[in-house]
Design a protein around this motif. Structure first.
Motif, mmCIF file in Angstrom:
data_model
loop_
_atom_site.group_PDB
_atom_site.id
_atom_site.type_symbol
_atom_site.label_atom_id
_atom_site.label_comp_id
_atom_site.label_asym_id
_atom_site.label_seq_id
_atom_site.Cartn_x
_atom_site.Cartn_y
_atom_site.Cartn_z
ATOM 1 N N VAL A 9 0.857 -1.192 0.000
ATOM 2 C CA VAL A 9 0.000 0.000 0.000
ATOM 3 C C VAL A 9 0.885 1.231 0.000
ATOM 4 N N GLY A 10 0.811 2.012 -1.083
ATOM 5 C CA GLY A 10 1.663 3.205 -1.232
ATOM 6 C C GLY A 10 2.821 2.876 -2.148
ATOM 7 N N SER A 11 2.871 3.568 -3.296
ATOM 8 C CA SER A 11 3.869 3.178 -4.307
ATOM 9 C C SER A 11 4.941 4.243 -4.482
ATOM 10 N N GLY A 12 5.334 4.881 -3.367
ATOM 11 C CA GLY A 12 6.430 5.857 -3.410
ATOM 12 C C GLY A 12 7.774 5.167 -3.295
ATOM 13 N N LEU A 13 8.733 5.897 -2.737
ATOM 14 C CA LEU A 13 10.098 5.402 -2.638
ATOM 15 C C LEU A 13 10.182 4.020 -1.972
ATOM 16 N N ILE A 14 9.554 3.888 -0.822
ATOM 17 C CA ILE A 14 9.698 2.660 -0.037
ATOM 18 C C ILE A 14 8.811 1.536 -0.593
ATOM 19 N N LEU A 31 0.412 -3.774 -6.081
ATOM 20 C CA LEU A 31 0.668 -2.424 -5.547
ATOM 21 C C LEU A 31 -0.611 -1.616 -5.604
ATOM 22 N N TYR A 32 -0.873 -0.905 -4.498
ATOM 23 C CA TYR A 32 -2.059 -0.052 -4.451
ATOM 24 C C TYR A 32 -1.639 1.368 -4.081
ATOM 25 N N ASP A 33 -2.309 2.358 -4.674
ATOM 26 C CA ASP A 33 -2.031 3.753 -4.316
ATOM 27 C C ASP A 33 -3.317 4.545 -4.525
ATOM 28 N N ILE A 34 -3.432 5.686 -3.812
ATOM 29 C CA ILE A 34 -4.620 6.516 -4.070
ATOM 30 C C ILE A 34 -4.434 7.356 -5.337
ATOM 31 N N LEU A 35 -3.201 7.492 -5.783
ATOM 32 C CA LEU A 35 -2.944 8.274 -7.001
ATOM 33 C C LEU A 35 -2.580 7.336 -8.157
ATOM 34 N N ASP A 37 -1.530 7.962 -11.053
ATOM 35 C CA ASP A 37 -0.279 8.362 -11.723
ATOM 36 C C ASP A 37 0.944 7.802 -11.000
ATOM 37 N N GLN A 38 0.838 7.716 -9.681
ATOM 38 C CA GLN A 38 1.942 7.178 -8.890
ATOM 39 C C GLN A 38 2.150 5.699 -9.238
ATOM 40 N N LEU A 39 1.030 4.997 -9.472
ATOM 41 C CA LEU A 39 1.129 3.568 -9.789
ATOM 42 C C LEU A 39 1.827 3.360 -11.130
ATOM 43 N N CYS A 91 3.074 1.385 3.092
ATOM 44 C CA CYS A 91 4.136 2.369 2.825
ATOM 45 C C CYS A 91 3.542 3.720 2.476
ATOM 46 N N ILE A 92 2.568 4.185 3.244
ATOM 47 C CA ILE A 92 1.995 5.506 2.944
ATOM 48 C C ILE A 92 2.750 6.562 3.759
ATOM 49 N N PRO A 93 2.591 7.848 3.457
ATOM 50 C CA PRO A 93 3.385 8.878 4.134
ATOM 51 C C PRO A 93 3.237 8.855 5.655
ATOM 52 N N SER A 101 -6.497 6.165 9.532
ATOM 53 C CA SER A 101 -7.646 6.018 8.641
ATOM 54 C C SER A 101 -7.466 4.794 7.727
ATOM 55 N N LEU A 102 -6.259 4.576 7.241
ATOM 56 C CA LEU A 102 -6.018 3.415 6.372
ATOM 57 C C LEU A 102 -6.205 2.091 7.142
ATOM 58 N N TYR A 103 -5.669 2.024 8.362
ATOM 59 C CA TYR A 103 -5.778 0.767 9.126
ATOM 60 C C TYR A 103 -7.238 0.482 9.483
ATOM 61 N N SER A 119 5.696 0.279 7.318
ATOM 62 C CA SER A 119 7.097 0.686 7.113
ATOM 63 C C SER A 119 7.456 1.884 7.981
ATOM 64 N N THR A 120 6.536 2.343 8.798
ATOM 65 C CA THR A 120 6.745 3.587 9.548
ATOM 66 C C THR A 120 8.116 3.672 10.227
ATOM 67 N N SER A 121 8.716 4.879 10.161
ATOM 68 C CA SER A 121 10.012 5.077 10.810
ATOM 69 C C SER A 121 9.831 5.565 12.242
ATOM 70 N N THR A 122 8.664 6.140 12.542
ATOM 71 C CA THR A 122 8.559 6.839 13.830
ATOM 72 C C THR A 122 7.369 6.439 14.711
ATOM 73 N N LEU A 144 15.453 0.270 6.314
ATOM 74 C CA LEU A 144 16.334 1.443 6.230
ATOM 75 C C LEU A 144 16.479 1.792 4.761
ATOM 76 N N ASN A 145 16.567 3.065 4.483
ATOM 77 C CA ASN A 145 16.678 3.488 3.094
ATOM 78 C C ASN A 145 18.136 3.445 2.614
ATOM 79 N N PRO A 146 18.437 2.913 1.443
ATOM 80 C CA PRO A 146 17.559 2.227 0.487
ATOM 81 C C PRO A 146 17.447 0.716 0.808
HETATM 82 P P1 NAI Z 1 6.450 8.582 -0.409
HETATM 83 O O1 NAI Z 1 5.858 9.927 -0.176
HETATM 84 O O2 NAI Z 1 7.595 8.436 -1.352
HETATM 85 O O3 NAI Z 1 5.293 7.582 -0.907
HETATM 86 C C1 NAI Z 1 4.053 7.488 -0.285
HETATM 87 C C2 NAI Z 1 3.030 6.958 -1.289
HETATM 88 O O4 NAI Z 1 1.816 6.671 -0.595
HETATM 89 C C3 NAI Z 1 2.676 7.944 -2.396
HETATM 90 O O5 NAI Z 1 2.749 7.271 -3.650
HETATM 91 C C4 NAI Z 1 1.233 8.361 -2.072
HETATM 92 O O6 NAI Z 1 0.471 8.663 -3.241
HETATM 93 C C5 NAI Z 1 0.725 7.119 -1.391
HETATM 94 N N1 NAI Z 1 -0.434 7.302 -0.494
HETATM 95 C C6 NAI Z 1 -0.746 8.345 0.280
HETATM 96 N N2 NAI Z 1 -1.855 8.072 1.007
HETATM 97 C C7 NAI Z 1 -2.235 6.830 0.671
HETATM 98 C C8 NAI Z 1 -3.306 5.989 1.072
HETATM 99 N N3 NAI Z 1 -4.193 6.359 1.991
HETATM 100 N N4 NAI Z 1 -3.405 4.772 0.502
HETATM 101 C C9 NAI Z 1 -2.499 4.372 -0.426
HETATM 102 N N5 NAI Z 1 -1.474 5.122 -0.835
HETATM 103 C C10 NAI Z 1 -1.338 6.331 -0.286
HETATM 104 O O7 NAI Z 1 6.829 8.016 1.052
HETATM 105 P P2 NAI Z 1 8.005 7.006 1.430
HETATM 106 O O8 NAI Z 1 9.274 7.757 1.605
HETATM 107 O O9 NAI Z 1 7.950 5.852 0.504
HETATM 108 O O10 NAI Z 1 7.563 6.562 2.909
HETATM 109 C C11 NAI Z 1 6.565 5.595 3.134
HETATM 110 C C12 NAI Z 1 6.691 5.053 4.554
HETATM 111 O O11 NAI Z 1 7.969 4.433 4.699
HETATM 112 C C13 NAI Z 1 6.594 6.095 5.657
HETATM 113 O O12 NAI Z 1 5.889 5.552 6.741
HETATM 114 C C14 NAI Z 1 8.038 6.337 6.043
HETATM 115 O O13 NAI Z 1 8.211 6.740 7.390
HETATM 116 C C15 NAI Z 1 8.626 4.945 5.851
HETATM 117 N N6 NAI Z 1 10.065 4.944 5.627
HETATM 118 C C16 NAI Z 1 10.645 5.860 4.770
HETATM 119 C C17 NAI Z 1 12.015 5.872 4.591
HETATM 120 C C18 NAI Z 1 12.632 6.888 3.690
HETATM 121 O O14 NAI Z 1 13.853 7.069 3.770
HETATM 122 N N7 NAI Z 1 11.875 7.539 2.799
HETATM 123 C C19 NAI Z 1 12.891 4.890 5.271
HETATM 124 C C20 NAI Z 1 12.170 3.922 6.070
HETATM 125 C C21 NAI Z 1 10.814 3.968 6.249
#
Ligand code: NAI
Length: 314
Positions: A9-14, A31-35, A37-39, A91-93, A101-103, A119-122, A144-146
């Motif tokens: 869930v969430g197709s960003g960096l992580i 992979l699922y995302d709300i956007l 374009d992100q997918l 893996c959402i923000p 809300s997601l859980y 994947s939460t860091s905090t 840990l990233n990457p």
């Molecule tokens: P990101 O901002 O790159 O990606 C987040 C993705 O989630 C976006 O594609 C966004 O459209 C999507 N999204 C937002 N709300 C959503 C929802 N309700 N349902 C589905 N998709 C949704 O964020 P990133 O960096 O990938 O971080 C994700 C998680 O990983 C966070 O919890 C972060 O703390 C954790 N993390 C991040 C690290 C980093 O270095 N970036 C390292 C380790 C953990």
């Protein structure tokens, strides 16, 4: 290839990195995302990245880049994502209200077998899973990233997470060639950040007092302590630096205490002269327009280092 399905869930960096890790072991990844374009951007990125890794002989697992890419699907429907999934990596923000809300949404649709890990860091897992019907199947697996190059994963259970869910997650992480450590109970900052922040606190003071520059401090780590730590942790280092850890503490325990008593209070990290000094020196080391290039160098280095470690551990 496997038939079991993993949801991301969430197709960003992580989310992209986890997708590549799970497909490297042949799992069917959705992979699922709300956007939307992100997918599509994620699919494009992963396709390029898998082929690049293959070209350089760095692809994980036994499948080809094409085979791994074929394990990947996307959806904009959370129900479709969770259907028949054995495991969902969230893996959402990092926004607590978004996680809650997601859980809540997932709790309404989850099947009994599905484990959901964040994947939460905090955030400690109890912060966003309390009171949910499936809370026994919810926890944290913090990368840990990457993640493709740094294998550590911190597994953190909430007080109500079942031992089976913890063990399942641990086995899955091992299977995809990550290196999990399991915290017995949740604690703020987990393990990595608790240790990392103790280091950053001391660095803040050393720069503030003009004892060392940022570059010198980084040299202490990357030409000194860090070289050991890529192989031995601090405790094994101590154990080897004397005739065992008891001898080490007997010889150096007093000194460690004496130095530690001179540590200043925990600094407030906020804008001001100390941050200005640190920022100026960091930007001298790596100008902001060079950050992306330096990240690439970091990834290339970590890849070589992890190959070397694997060879050494054989
Ligand atoms: P990101 O901002 O790159 O990606 C987040 C993705 O989630 C976006 O594609 C966004 O459209 C999507 N999204 C937002 N709300 C959503 C929802 N309700 N349902 C589905 N998709 C949704 O964020 P990133 O960096 O990938 O971080 C994700 C998680 O990983 C966070 O919890 C972060 O703390 C954790 N993390 C991040 C690290 C980093 O270095 N970036 C390292 C380790 C953990």
């Amino acid at each position: 290839m496997k038939t079991e399905k993993i949801g991301i869930v969430g197709s960003g960096l992580i989310g992209r990195a986890w997708s590549m890790l799970f497909t490297s072991a042949g799992y069917q990844v959705m992979l699922y995302d709300i956007l939307p374009d992100q997918l599509s951007a994620a699919l494009e990125y992963i396709d390029i990245e898998l082929h690049r890794l293959e070209e350089h002989g760095l692809l994980r697992g036994h499948l080809t880049a094409e085979q791994q890419f074929k394990c990947l699907r996307t959806t904009s429907d959370l129900k479709e994502l969770s259907r028949k999934a054995i495991f969902i990596q969230e893996c959402i923000p990092e926004r607590i209200e978004w996680k809650r809300s997601l859980y809540q949404q997932l709790d309404d649709i989850l099947e009994e077998q599905t484990i959901v890990s964040s994947s939460t860091s905090t955030f400690m897992p109890s912060l966003f899973t309390e009171g949910l019907r499936h809370c026994h199947n919810m926890l944290v697996s913090h990368p840990l990233n990457p993640p493709y190059y740094i294998p550590l994963v911190e597994i953190v259970p909430a007080p109500w997470t079942s031992p089976q869910a913890v063990e399942f997650t641990r086995q899955l992480m091992l299977e995809i060639q990550q290196k999990p450590v399991t915290l017995k109970r949740e604690v703020l900052g987990f393990a990595t950040n608790r240790i990392q922040y103790a280091i950053i606190n001391e660095i803040w003071h050393l720069v503030d007092k003009d004892i060392l520059t940022v570059r010198d401090i980084d040299t202490v780590m990357n030409e000194g302590l860090g070289l050991r730590y890529a192989f031995l942790g601090p405790m094994e280092t101590a154990h080897l630096n004397a005739e065992g850890i008891r001898d080490y503490i007997q010889r150096f325990g007093g000194e460690i205490h004496k130095v530690s008593e001179t540590y200043d209070a925990i600094p407030k990290m906020e804008p001001g002269p100390t941050l200005d000094k640190i920022a100026e020196q960091c930007e001298e080391m790596v100008p902001r327009d060079m950050l992306a290039a330096r990240r690439k160098e970091r990834d290339a280095f970590l890849t070589k280092l992890s190959a070397l470690k694997k060879e050494f551990e054989k």
